[in-house]
Enzyme design. Structure first.
Site, short mmCIF file in Angstrom:
data_model
loop_
_atom_site.label_atom_id
_atom_site.label_comp_id
_atom_site.label_asym_id
_atom_site.label_seq_id
_atom_site.Cartn_x
_atom_site.Cartn_y
_atom_site.Cartn_z
N TYR A 1 58.29 133.26 66.19
CA TYR A 1 59.09 132.88 65.02
C TYR A 1 60.13 133.96 64.74
O TYR A 1 61.32 133.67 64.53
CB TYR A 1 58.17 132.68 63.81
CG TYR A 1 58.88 132.37 62.53
CD1 TYR A 1 59.22 131.06 62.19
CD2 TYR A 1 59.23 133.38 61.63
CE1 TYR A 1 59.89 130.77 61.02
CE2 TYR A 1 59.88 133.10 60.46
CZ TYR A 1 60.21 131.80 60.15
OH TYR A 1 60.86 131.52 58.99
N ASP A 2 59.70 135.21 64.72
CA ASP A 2 60.62 136.33 64.44
C ASP A 2 61.74 136.39 65.47
O ASP A 2 62.90 136.60 65.11
CB ASP A 2 59.85 137.65 64.40
CG ASP A 2 58.90 137.72 63.22
OD1 ASP A 2 59.08 136.93 62.27
OD2 ASP A 2 57.98 138.56 63.25
N SER B 1 56.35 118.23 27.92
CA SER B 1 55.08 118.95 27.88
C SER B 1 53.97 117.91 27.80
O SER B 1 54.24 116.71 27.88
CB SER B 1 55.06 119.92 26.70
OG SER B 1 55.38 119.23 25.53
N LEU B 2 52.74 118.35 27.63
CA LEU B 2 51.62 117.42 27.69
C LEU B 2 50.74 117.54 26.45
O LEU B 2 50.51 118.65 25.96
CB LEU B 2 50.74 117.71 28.91
CG LEU B 2 51.33 117.41 30.29
CD1 LEU B 2 50.47 118.02 31.37
CD2 LEU B 2 51.44 115.90 30.48
N GLU C 1 45.46 115.17 38.78
CA GLU C 1 46.04 116.32 39.48
C GLU C 1 45.53 117.61 38.84
O GLU C 1 45.21 117.62 37.66
CB GLU C 1 47.58 116.29 39.32
CG GLU C 1 48.21 114.98 39.72
CD GLU C 1 49.72 114.94 39.45
OE1 GLU C 1 50.28 115.97 39.04
OE2 GLU C 1 50.32 113.87 39.65
N LYS D 1 46.02 121.03 36.93
CA LYS D 1 47.08 121.57 36.08
C LYS D 1 47.27 123.03 36.46
O LYS D 1 46.46 123.89 36.11
CB LYS D 1 46.71 121.42 34.59
CG LYS D 1 47.84 121.82 33.67
CD LYS D 1 47.56 121.39 32.23
CE LYS D 1 48.77 121.59 31.34
NZ LYS D 1 49.15 123.00 31.21
N ARG E 1 61.95 126.00 33.29
CA ARG E 1 61.81 124.92 32.32
C ARG E 1 62.58 125.26 31.03
O ARG E 1 63.19 124.39 30.42
CB ARG E 1 60.33 124.72 32.00
CG ARG E 1 60.06 123.71 30.93
CD ARG E 1 58.55 123.56 30.71
NE ARG E 1 58.25 122.50 29.77
CZ ARG E 1 58.26 122.66 28.45
NH1 ARG E 1 58.57 123.82 27.93
NH2 ARG E 1 57.96 121.64 27.66
N LYS F 1 47.44 111.02 34.77
CA LYS F 1 48.68 110.27 34.57
C LYS F 1 48.45 108.81 34.89
O LYS F 1 47.71 108.50 35.83
CB LYS F 1 49.80 110.80 35.50
CG LYS F 1 50.09 112.28 35.34
CD LYS F 1 51.12 112.76 36.36
CE LYS F 1 51.34 114.27 36.18
NZ LYS F 1 52.26 114.84 37.19
N LYS G 1 41.85 119.70 29.22
CA LYS G 1 41.76 121.16 29.20
C LYS G 1 40.34 121.63 29.51
O LYS G 1 39.37 121.02 29.05
CB LYS G 1 42.18 121.70 27.83
CG LYS G 1 43.61 121.38 27.46
CD LYS G 1 44.59 122.12 28.32
CE LYS G 1 44.92 123.46 27.67
NZ LYS G 1 46.06 124.11 28.38
S1 IVH Z 1 53.42 116.70 34.61
C1 IVH Z 1 54.43 114.67 31.95
N1 IVH Z 1 51.68 117.71 36.30
O1 IVH Z 1 51.96 121.74 32.44
C2 IVH Z 1 55.37 115.71 32.23
N2 IVH Z 1 52.62 119.16 34.65
O2 IVH Z 1 51.66 121.37 29.55
C3 IVH Z 1 54.70 117.02 32.31
N3 IVH Z 1 51.84 121.47 34.80
O3 IVH Z 1 55.34 121.85 31.58
C4 IVH Z 1 54.65 117.53 33.68
N4 IVH Z 1 50.51 121.20 36.53
O4 IVH Z 1 54.61 123.09 33.66
C5 IVH Z 1 52.48 117.96 35.24
N5 IVH Z 1 50.15 118.48 37.87
C6 IVH Z 1 50.95 118.71 36.83
C7 IVH Z 1 51.07 120.00 36.25
C8 IVH Z 1 51.91 120.17 35.15
C9 IVH Z 1 50.99 122.08 35.65
C10 IVH Z 1 52.51 122.15 33.66
C11 IVH Z 1 53.98 121.86 33.56
C12 IVH Z 1 54.20 121.33 32.17
C13 IVH Z 1 52.98 121.78 31.47
C14 IVH Z 1 52.66 120.85 30.33
#
Ligand code: IVH
Length: 356
Positions: A17-18, A63-64, A99, A101, A122, A276, A300
């Site tokens: 690669y290098d 955000s969530l 997924e 977090k 962000r 989701k 959480k």
């Molecule tokens: S979805 C719905 N998916 O968590 C739109 N966010 O608390 C939000 N994050 O700002 C993004 N893993 O920085 C999503 N699998 C994941 C995530 C994720 C980490 C973070 C993201 C967001 C924050 C919301």
């Protein structure tokens, strides 16, 4: 680079690669007419910046809302289903995607006609900072989308930059040995690496990324979260291999608890699971309350920080005769384990916490 940094499955020796990289550099120097901004030689660009430019996201970065435990998760699901019914979206079966977090730095990557043009933080969700020069140094971020994926006119890819835990430990050891202040946690070290002005410094940190969503899209029709993940993978982005689609909220909860049980075995920090709704038509019709979409929720985990009393400081003698102070704590349950001792090797951290 794709096989090494994204698939984690290289097919050639590092030395080969290098060699190829050096050959490419020589070819580009000899033939400037073929200069390509997406060339792998263009990862580390020149001089430190003097400041970051603000950038307004085409689609806000949301955000969530949080759910702690099964009851709050069931509440979220009831509300989501009530909205679906209200909107006359009917009684069709609902699929969910679960997924991890990722506890890193949220970023947005913009591609125009398949070429990386900008990467931003962000920020406040509406606008962030243009940190393109630093993000370009992350080898797992494609500078050009792979031809296996349909190429949209424009796409914003959303993900989380993180420092793998083994790299974090090594970095802190190095910094301590050099007499530099250590980072409090992997998240801070990732954020600190991206939100500073010298791309050469970012290039020296083995940062990684998981991608999980899209912002603005022009010229690409996708119907579900699963299709987003498939497109991201085909286009060359790292997508977490543990993501699962399930058919009920009970199953989603099970997946989320699975992540909580596995969290200590991963090479990155997670602070929850994200659940989701899979169907993007449903997502669009459900909309948001404030900054948080109705179609997603963060499950959480139990916190991994806790407050307790420092009962004593004792000193052990290491193999080499070094004296190593450690803290004797009032036992406290945190992250599922009882902690009664802690290392005190980080003077900055001791000072920051005001231990006495
Ligand atoms: S979805 C719905 N998916 O968590 C739109 N966010 O608390 C939000 N994050 O700002 C993004 N893993 O920085 C999503 N699998 C994941 C995530 C994720 C980490 C973070 C993201 C967001 C924050 C919301």
């Amino acid at each position: 680079a794709y096989r090494y940094y994204v698939l984690d499955d290289p097919t050639i020796e590092d030395a080969v690669y290098d060699d190829w990289m050096r050959e490419l550099e020589a070819l580009e120097a000899a033939h400037p007419e073929h200069a390509d901004p997406a060339s792998p030689t263009r990862r580390i660009g020149g001089e430190p910046l003097t400041g970051f430019v603000e950038y307004t996201h085409r689609e806000p970065m949301l955000s969530l809302a949080n759910a702690r435990g099964d009851e709050e998760l069931a509440d979220w699901d009831r509300r989501a289903r009530a909205t679906i019914a209200q909107e006359g979206l009917g009684d069709r079966p609902v699929a969910y995607v679960v997924e991890p977090k990722i506890d890193g730095l949220a970023i947005s990557l913009t591609y125009e006609d398949g070429v990386f043009v900008r990467g931003t933080t962000r920020g406040n969700g509406v606008s962030g900072e243009d940190v393109s020069a630093n993000l370009r140094t992350i080898r797992a971020i494609p500078l050009r989308l792979r031809a296996e994926a349909e190429t949209p006119r424009l796409v914003e890819v959303r993900g989380e930059v993180y420092l793998p835990l083994d790299a974090f430990a090594a970095l802190n050891e190095q910094r301590a040995a050099a007499g530099e202040p250590t980072f409090a946690n992997p998240r801070n070290s990732a954020a600190g690496s991206i939100r500073q002005l010298d791309p050469a410094l970012a290039a020296g940190r083995p940062l990684a990324i998981w991608c999980y969503a899209l912002g603005a899209v022009e010229g690409l029709e996708l119907a579900s979260q699963q299709e987003i993940h498939a497109w991201l993978r085909a286009a060359g982005f790292p997508v977490n291999p543990g993501i699962r689609a399930v058919g009920s909220i009970a199953e989603a909860g099970k997946q989320a608890r699975g992540w909580e049980e596995r969290r200590n075995t991963l090479n990155y920090d997670i602070d929850g699971a994200v659940i989701k709704l899979d169907d993007l038509t449903l997502q669009r019709q459900m909309g948001s309350v404030g900054r948080a979409p109705r179609w997603a929720v963060a499950y959480k985990f139990a916190p991994t920080t806790a407050t307790t009393t420092l009962n004593d400081i004792q000193i052990s003698v290491g193999r080499t005769g070094a004296l190593v102070p450690f803290a004797v704590l009032e036992p406290v349950v945190v992250g599922g384990v009882t902690v009664s001792m802690a290392t005190l090797h980080n003077q900055d951290d001791v000072a920051r916490k005001g231990l006495m």
